[in-house]
Design an enzyme around this catalytic site. Structure first.
Site, PDB file in Angstrom:
ATOM      1  N   THR A 269      -6.193   0.688  11.822  1.00 52.68           N
ATOM      2  CA  THR A 269      -6.716   0.791  10.263  1.00 52.68           C
ATOM      3  C   THR A 269      -6.530  -0.377   9.543  1.00 52.68           C
ATOM      4  O   THR A 269      -7.108  -0.489   8.515  1.00 52.68           O
ATOM      5  CB  THR A 269      -5.380   1.823   9.688  1.00 52.68           C
ATOM      6  OG1 THR A 269      -4.079   1.044   9.937  1.00 52.68           O
ATOM      7  CG2 THR A 269      -5.257   3.058  10.401  1.00 52.68           C
TER       8      THR A 269
ATOM      9  N   CYS B 127      -8.261   1.689   6.805  1.00 52.68           N
ATOM     10  CA  CYS B 127      -7.642   2.424   6.016  1.00 52.68           C
ATOM     11  C   CYS B 127      -8.245   1.567   4.452  1.00 52.68           C
ATOM     12  O   CYS B 127      -8.522   0.508   4.264  1.00 52.68           O
ATOM     13  CB  CYS B 127      -6.114   2.256   5.750  1.00 52.68           C
ATOM     14  SG  CYS B 127      -5.426   0.678   5.393  1.00 52.68           S
TER      15      CYS B 127
ATOM     16  N   SER C   8       1.985  -5.296   3.353  1.00 51.80           N
ATOM     17  CA  SER C   8       3.427  -5.212   3.632  1.00 51.80           C
ATOM     18  C   SER C   8       4.349  -6.323   2.700  1.00 51.80           C
ATOM     19  O   SER C   8       5.523  -6.302   2.887  1.00 51.80           O
ATOM     20  CB  SER C   8       3.943  -5.297   5.053  1.00 51.80           C
ATOM     21  OG  SER C   8       3.169  -6.170   5.751  1.00 51.80           O
TER      22      SER C   8
ATOM     23  N   CYS D 104       2.557   5.683   8.916  1.00 52.07           N
ATOM     24  CA  CYS D 104       1.707   5.891   7.858  1.00 52.07           C
ATOM     25  C   CYS D 104       0.683   7.166   7.944  1.00 52.07           C
ATOM     26  O   CYS D 104       0.244   7.305   9.050  1.00 52.07           O
ATOM     27  CB  CYS D 104       0.908   4.701   7.586  1.00 52.07           C
ATOM     28  SG  CYS D 104      -0.502   4.826   6.423  1.00 52.07           S
TER      29      CYS D 104
ATOM     30  N   CYS E 120       0.889  -1.275  -0.098  1.00 53.36           N
ATOM     31  CA  CYS E 120       0.053   0.044  -0.148  1.00 53.36           C
ATOM     32  C   CYS E 120       0.836   1.213   0.008  1.00 53.36           C
ATOM     33  O   CYS E 120       2.226   1.092   0.192  1.00 53.36           O
ATOM     34  CB  CYS E 120      -0.826  -0.154   1.180  1.00 53.36           C
ATOM     35  SG  CYS E 120      -0.021   0.038   2.830  1.00 53.36           S
TER      36      CYS E 120
ATOM     37  N   GLU F  11       0.560  -0.578  16.053  1.00 57.98           N
ATOM     38  CA  GLU F  11      -0.136   0.470  15.747  1.00 57.98           C
ATOM     39  C   GLU F  11      -0.975   1.071  16.823  1.00 57.98           C
ATOM     40  O   GLU F  11      -1.344   2.254  17.246  1.00 57.98           O
ATOM     41  CB  GLU F  11      -1.088   0.191  14.578  1.00 57.98           C
ATOM     42  CG  GLU F  11      -2.008   1.527  14.231  1.00 57.98           C
ATOM     43  CD  GLU F  11      -2.813   1.180  13.176  1.00 57.98           C
ATOM     44  OE1 GLU F  11      -3.896   1.847  13.041  1.00 57.98           O
ATOM     45  OE2 GLU F  11      -2.564   0.248  12.273  1.00 57.98           O
TER      46      GLU F  11
ATOM     47  N   HIS G 222       3.961   1.658  11.840  1.00 63.29           N
ATOM     48  CA  HIS G 222       2.797   1.625  12.339  1.00 63.29           C
ATOM     49  C   HIS G 222       2.536   2.760  13.406  1.00 63.29           C
ATOM     50  O   HIS G 222       1.775   2.927  14.158  1.00 63.29           O
ATOM     51  CB  HIS G 222       3.154   0.414  13.286  1.00 63.29           C
ATOM     52  CG  HIS G 222       3.785  -0.908  12.421  1.00 63.29           C
ATOM     53  ND1 HIS G 222       4.726  -1.212  12.490  1.00 63.29           N
ATOM     54  CD2 HIS G 222       2.834  -1.590  11.732  1.00 63.29           C
ATOM     55  CE1 HIS G 222       4.951  -2.261  11.572  1.00 63.29           C
ATOM     56  NE2 HIS G 222       3.810  -2.535  10.956  1.00 63.29           N
TER      57      HIS G 222
END
Length: 314
Positions: free
Chosen positions: A170, A200, A273, A101, A17, A131, A79
């Site tokens: 996310t 996300c 990832s 991000c 991403c 995260e 994260h």
């Protein structure tokens, strides 16, 4: 002897991403601009292939900042990190770059805004995930309550039910999160939702692609790390969508081929990832054993890009 026929159905979007791509670029550009070693706090993204590639270029991955020498350059992972981490870096004179991000940073900003308005926060996420640790670490202790399940919502105790807001990790399951949100809204009707969905676009798109191909697959293979939340969710989504065999592997060498006995249509996707090179290697492993036909099913095109910090440009 001819090889048996098999069709591979590639889900798209899959793999990297924009946030992962940006984080990797930050480490690579830092290595070019400042020279090795560049220290990275935690895995920059949850993928060993990516980590090992960056290590070969001079990145050194550490768990905490006390492993980083005075005056060194350090990158924080995609994260996100608690506020205490950059504060510690400044105190120790470390030059740091934040590869969080931007969509995670958006959740951080939302949390701070609601907290400033006097709200108690409820975070939907997985305890211990980097995260979640980073997001909860944006606010003082006790300002955010974590829930992972609908059962957690039933047990939740909050200071004032009339002053509540929620945020989410996310990379969650879209469907699971919707159920937890519904439970929160039923129990706390005044709870405020984020201005914009926290899960996300990449997580949503990859899950939608799996749901689209699942009815046509005898098996599904997700390429992703065991600690990659979005990859683990893709396996769950595939299983719920009716795929008889849904597997997660880190690379082709981990695949237990006996799990695919009798399968003639196999879906393939990759977590956010996981690099496309791992998908290509898996397809080649299939070609060695089967007469392969490859089909791609695309549910949407992703064109989002995130800029890297100015300190790395020019």
């Amino acid at each position: 002897m001819s090889k048996p026929a098999l069709t591979l159905i590639l889900a798209a979007p899959r793999g990297f991403c924009a946030g992962v791509d940006r984080a990797i670029q930050i480490v690579e550009l830092a290595l070019e601009r400042f020279g090795p070693p560049i220290y990275v706090r935690h895995e920059i993204v949850h993928n060993r292939t990516v980590v090992e590639s960056l290590e070969a270029k001079g990145a050194i991955f550490v768990e905490e900042l006390d492993e980083v020498p005075e005056g060194a350059h350090v990158v924080f992972s995609a994260h996100g990190v608690p506020k205490s981490v950059p504060a510690d870096a400044r105190r120790r004179g470390l030059a740091y770059l934040d590869a969080t991000c931007p969509l995670v940073s958006k959740v951080h900003v939302e949390a701070e805004r609601l907290h400033a308005e006097g709200m108690h926060l409820v975070m939907i996420g997985h305890e211990g995930h980097p995260e979640v640790v980073g997001t909860m670490g944006q606010l003082p202790d006790g300002a955010i309550s974590l829930v992972e399940t609908i059962e957690d919502v039933a047990r939740l105790s909050v200071p004032d039910p009339a002053r509540l807001g929620y945020i989410t990790q996310t990379t969650l399951s879209v469907d699971d999160t919707a159920g937890i949100v519904a439970a929160l809204q039923a129990r706390f009707p005044a709870i405020l939702a984020p201005h914009k969905e926290d899960i996300c676009y990449a997580t949503t798109n990859r899950q939608a692609a799996v749901k689209t191909i699942a009815p046509d697959c005898d098996a599904l293979i997700v390429i992703g790390a065991p600690n990659s939340s979005n990859s683990v969710r893709l396996v769950e989504v595939g299983a719920r969508a009716g795929v008889a065999t849904a597997l997660r592997i880190q690379h082709a060498g981990e695949l237990d081929w006996s799990r695919l006995d009798g399968a003639r249509r196999v879906g393939i996707t990759a977590g956010a990832s996981a690099p496309e090179s791992l998908v290509e290697a898996l397809i080649e492993a299939f070609r060695a054993r089967f007469e392969v036909t490859v089909e791609q099913v695309t549910v949407t095109e992703e064109r989002i890009q995130f800029k890297v910090p100015r300190a790395l440009i020019g």
